[in-house]
Motif scaffolding. Structure first.
Motif, short mmCIF file in Angstrom:
data_model
loop_
_atom_site.label_atom_id
_atom_site.label_comp_id
_atom_site.label_asym_id
_atom_site.label_seq_id
_atom_site.Cartn_x
_atom_site.Cartn_y
_atom_site.Cartn_z
N THR A 28 0.73 55.17 16.44
CA THR A 28 2.18 54.99 16.32
C THR A 28 2.58 54.77 14.87
O THR A 28 3.72 54.98 14.50
N GLY A 29 1.64 54.36 14.03
CA GLY A 29 1.92 54.11 12.62
C GLY A 29 1.89 52.65 12.23
O GLY A 29 2.15 52.30 11.08
N ASN A 30 1.58 51.76 13.18
CA ASN A 30 1.48 50.34 12.86
C ASN A 30 0.30 50.11 11.93
O ASN A 30 -0.81 50.58 12.18
N LYS A 31 0.51 49.34 10.85
CA LYS A 31 -0.55 49.06 9.89
C LYS A 31 -1.34 47.85 10.37
O LYS A 31 -0.77 46.82 10.74
N ILE A 32 -2.67 48.00 10.35
CA ILE A 32 -3.57 46.95 10.82
C ILE A 32 -4.65 46.72 9.77
O ILE A 32 -5.17 47.66 9.20
N CYS A 33 -4.96 45.47 9.54
CA CYS A 33 -6.09 45.07 8.70
C CYS A 33 -7.09 44.35 9.58
O CYS A 33 -6.71 43.55 10.44
N VAL A 34 -8.35 44.65 9.39
CA VAL A 34 -9.42 43.86 10.00
C VAL A 34 -10.20 43.29 8.83
O VAL A 34 -10.56 44.02 7.90
N PHE A 35 -10.44 41.98 8.84
CA PHE A 35 -11.07 41.34 7.70
C PHE A 35 -12.08 40.29 8.13
O PHE A 35 -12.06 39.80 9.26
N ALA A 36 -12.97 39.97 7.21
CA ALA A 36 -13.91 38.85 7.38
C ALA A 36 -13.87 38.03 6.10
O ALA A 36 -13.66 38.56 5.00
N LYS A 37 -14.02 36.75 6.25
CA LYS A 37 -14.07 35.84 5.10
C LYS A 37 -15.53 35.57 4.77
O LYS A 37 -16.41 35.75 5.61
N GLY A 70 -7.15 52.21 3.68
CA GLY A 70 -8.00 51.48 2.74
C GLY A 70 -9.37 51.25 3.33
O GLY A 70 -9.51 50.52 4.31
N ALA A 71 -10.35 51.88 2.75
CA ALA A 71 -11.73 51.79 3.27
C ALA A 71 -12.24 50.35 3.21
O ALA A 71 -11.76 49.54 2.42
N PRO A 72 -13.22 50.02 4.06
CA PRO A 72 -13.78 48.68 4.04
C PRO A 72 -14.34 48.32 2.66
O PRO A 72 -14.95 49.15 1.99
N GLY A 73 -14.11 47.08 2.28
CA GLY A 73 -14.64 46.59 1.02
C GLY A 73 -13.99 45.28 0.62
O GLY A 73 -13.06 44.81 1.27
N PRO A 74 -14.49 44.69 -0.46
CA PRO A 74 -13.92 43.43 -0.94
C PRO A 74 -12.52 43.66 -1.52
O PRO A 74 -12.25 44.71 -2.11
N ARG A 75 -11.65 42.71 -1.33
CA ARG A 75 -10.29 42.73 -1.89
C ARG A 75 -10.05 41.40 -2.57
O ARG A 75 -10.14 40.38 -1.90
N PRO A 76 -9.71 41.33 -3.86
CA PRO A 76 -9.81 42.44 -4.80
C PRO A 76 -11.26 42.90 -4.94
O PRO A 76 -12.16 42.27 -4.39
N GLU A 77 -11.45 43.95 -5.70
CA GLU A 77 -12.75 44.62 -5.78
C GLU A 77 -13.92 43.67 -6.11
O GLU A 77 -15.03 43.86 -5.62
N ASP A 78 -13.68 42.65 -6.89
CA ASP A 78 -14.75 41.72 -7.27
C ASP A 78 -14.78 40.45 -6.41
O ASP A 78 -15.50 39.51 -6.69
N SER A 79 -14.00 40.44 -5.31
CA SER A 79 -13.95 39.26 -4.44
C SER A 79 -15.27 39.02 -3.74
O SER A 79 -15.94 39.94 -3.30
N LYS A 80 -15.62 37.76 -3.64
CA LYS A 80 -16.80 37.36 -2.89
C LYS A 80 -16.40 36.62 -1.61
O LYS A 80 -17.24 36.13 -0.89
N SER A 81 -15.08 36.55 -1.36
CA SER A 81 -14.63 35.77 -0.22
C SER A 81 -13.83 36.55 0.83
O SER A 81 -13.66 36.07 1.94
N PHE A 82 -13.35 37.76 0.50
CA PHE A 82 -12.53 38.52 1.44
C PHE A 82 -13.01 39.96 1.49
O PHE A 82 -13.12 40.62 0.46
N TYR A 83 -13.29 40.44 2.70
CA TYR A 83 -13.75 41.81 2.93
C TYR A 83 -12.84 42.38 4.01
O TYR A 83 -12.75 41.83 5.11
N GLY A 84 -12.13 43.46 3.69
CA GLY A 84 -11.18 43.99 4.64
C GLY A 84 -11.15 45.50 4.70
O GLY A 84 -11.66 46.19 3.81
N ALA A 85 -10.55 46.00 5.74
CA ALA A 85 -10.33 47.44 5.94
C ALA A 85 -8.93 47.60 6.52
O ALA A 85 -8.47 46.75 7.29
N TYR A 86 -8.28 48.71 6.17
CA TYR A 86 -6.89 48.93 6.56
C TYR A 86 -6.74 50.31 7.19
O TYR A 86 -7.32 51.28 6.72
N PHE A 87 -5.94 50.36 8.24
CA PHE A 87 -5.69 51.63 8.93
C PHE A 87 -4.39 51.53 9.70
O PHE A 87 -3.81 50.45 9.82
N ARG A 88 -3.93 52.68 10.18
CA ARG A 88 -2.74 52.72 11.04
C ARG A 88 -3.14 53.25 12.41
O ARG A 88 -3.97 54.14 12.52
#
Length: 128
Positions: free
Chosen positions: A115-124, A94-112
């Motif tokens: 090994t396959g562990n799922k990681i999110c990096v986010f800013a509020k 999941g490419a960096p961006g607001p979640r949900p798309e119109d959110s003004k409070s959460f910006y995150g990116a998702y990758f593995r």
């Protein structure tokens, strides 16, 4: 409050470049690599994220439904961590961006990680 988190890796030493780059983008640093374990934490603070082989001796694998979410200082750090993950052998979830798309409070990116562990990096919004 969470005290620490461990992520299993097939080969911890081989995983270090991935985690050094990704976690470095959000202000973490490796505090040690010893005995097959690597410890990371915010610069100048204690480690709270450990990369290690599974205790049971079985191969490392990602948990279905498990995701580690790490808070970044701002959206630039989220973008940098996602780019570092992909450049270091991770896969996009999941490419960096607001979640949900119109959110003004959460910006995150998702990758593995490799090994396959799922990681999110986010800013509020208060960190943007």
């Amino acid at each position: 409050m969470i005290g620490y988190v461990t992520l299993g890796a097939h080969d911890v030493e081989a995983a270090l470049p991935f985690f050094d780059k990704v976690l470095g983008a959000i202000g973490y640093e490796r505090g040690f690599f010893e005995g097959g374990w690597a410890g990371y934490g915010p610069k100048g603070e204690s480690q709270n994220l450990y990369i290690c082989p599974p205790f049971d001796g079985q191969p490392a694998r990602a948990g279905n439904g498990i995701m580690l979410a790490l808070r970044a200082r701002d959206i630039a750090a989220v973008d940098a961590a996602h780019a570092a993950a992909l450049a270091a052998g991770g896969t996009d979830e999941g490419a960096p961006g607001p979640r949900p798309e119109d959110s003004k409070s959460f910006y995150g990116a998702y990758f593995r990680d490799p090994t396959g562990n799922k990681i999110c990096v986010f800013a509020k919004a208060d960190a943007a």
